[in-house]
Design a protein around this motif. Structure first.
Motif, PDB file in Angstrom:
ATOM      1  N   ALA A 151       0.877  -1.174   0.000  1.00 25.62           N
ATOM      2  CA  ALA A 151       0.000   0.000   0.000  1.00 25.62           C
ATOM      3  C   ALA A 151       0.914   1.225   0.000  1.00 25.62           C
ATOM      4  N   THR A 152       0.765   2.049  -1.032  1.00 26.05           N
ATOM      5  CA  THR A 152       1.546   3.276  -1.145  1.00 26.05           C
ATOM      6  C   THR A 152       0.567   4.445  -1.208  1.00 26.05           C
ATOM      7  N   ALA A 153       0.875   5.496  -0.477  1.00 25.72           N
ATOM      8  CA  ALA A 153      -0.024   6.652  -0.446  1.00 25.72           C
ATOM      9  C   ALA A 153       0.788   7.938  -0.455  1.00 25.72           C
ATOM     10  N   VAL A 154       0.135   8.996  -0.893  1.00 24.09           N
ATOM     11  CA  VAL A 154       0.749  10.317  -0.869  1.00 24.09           C
ATOM     12  C   VAL A 154      -0.068  11.173   0.094  1.00 24.09           C
ATOM     13  N   ARG A 155       0.595  11.662   1.102  1.00 20.87           N
ATOM     14  CA  ARG A 155      -0.046  12.549   2.070  1.00 20.87           C
ATOM     15  C   ARG A 155       0.302  13.974   1.669  1.00 20.87           C
ATOM     16  N   LYS A 156      -0.710  14.820   1.515  1.00 21.09           N
ATOM     17  CA  LYS A 156      -0.486  16.172   1.006  1.00 21.09           C
ATOM     18  C   LYS A 156      -0.810  17.262   2.008  1.00 21.09           C
TER      19      LYS A 156
END
Length: 141
Positions: free
Chosen positions: A74-79
């Protein structure tokens, strides 16, 4: 006698350097681990497993799930970025960037039946055993 003292001094210095190196490695692992999303793993009696991954501040469209070989990632981008820029003052308490967490999938997991749901900053993954590996009750005649 000087050789013995010099040898002891060298051993003591080497031990000190090894201890310093171990502290650096420990600090590095702690820093890396603090940036991993936390996860809860559970096994259920009905031949399923669940994984809950905490992804606060992440939007559903910024998450990528993939199975490669025996890994579920699981890869995510937190902005999220809390930035204040005043005339005499700058503050940036940021919590943004790419975060990723991988799990090794046992061979008895059906890769085609992995389900995912994202709700309130938490990713819920449901994994099922392969049909041939599920628990079966045998009746006695």
């Amino acid at each position: 006698m000087d050789i013995i003292k010099t040898s002891k001094d060298l051993v003591e210095k080497a031990e000190e350097e090894v201890e310093k190196g171990l502290e650096v490695v420990k600090d590095t692992f702690h820093n890396v681990a603090s940036h991993l999303p936390l996860a809860n793993l559970a096994k259920h009696h009905n031949d399923t497993f669940t994984i809950e991954v905490d992804l606060p501040g992440v939007k559903k469209e910024d998450i990528e799930l993939k199975v490669e070989d025996d890994y579920l990632t699981a890869t995510a981008v937190r902005k999220f970025k809390n930035e204040v820029n005043e005339d005499d003052y700058y503050l940036c308490e940021s919590d943004f960037g790419v975060i990723s967490r991988s799990f090794i999938l046992p061979e008895n997991i059906d890769r085609d039946k992995i389900q995912a749901k994202f709700e309130d900053g938490r990713l819920y993954l449901t994994l099922e055993k392969l049909e041939s590996k599920k628990t079966k009750n045998i009746s006695i005649n």
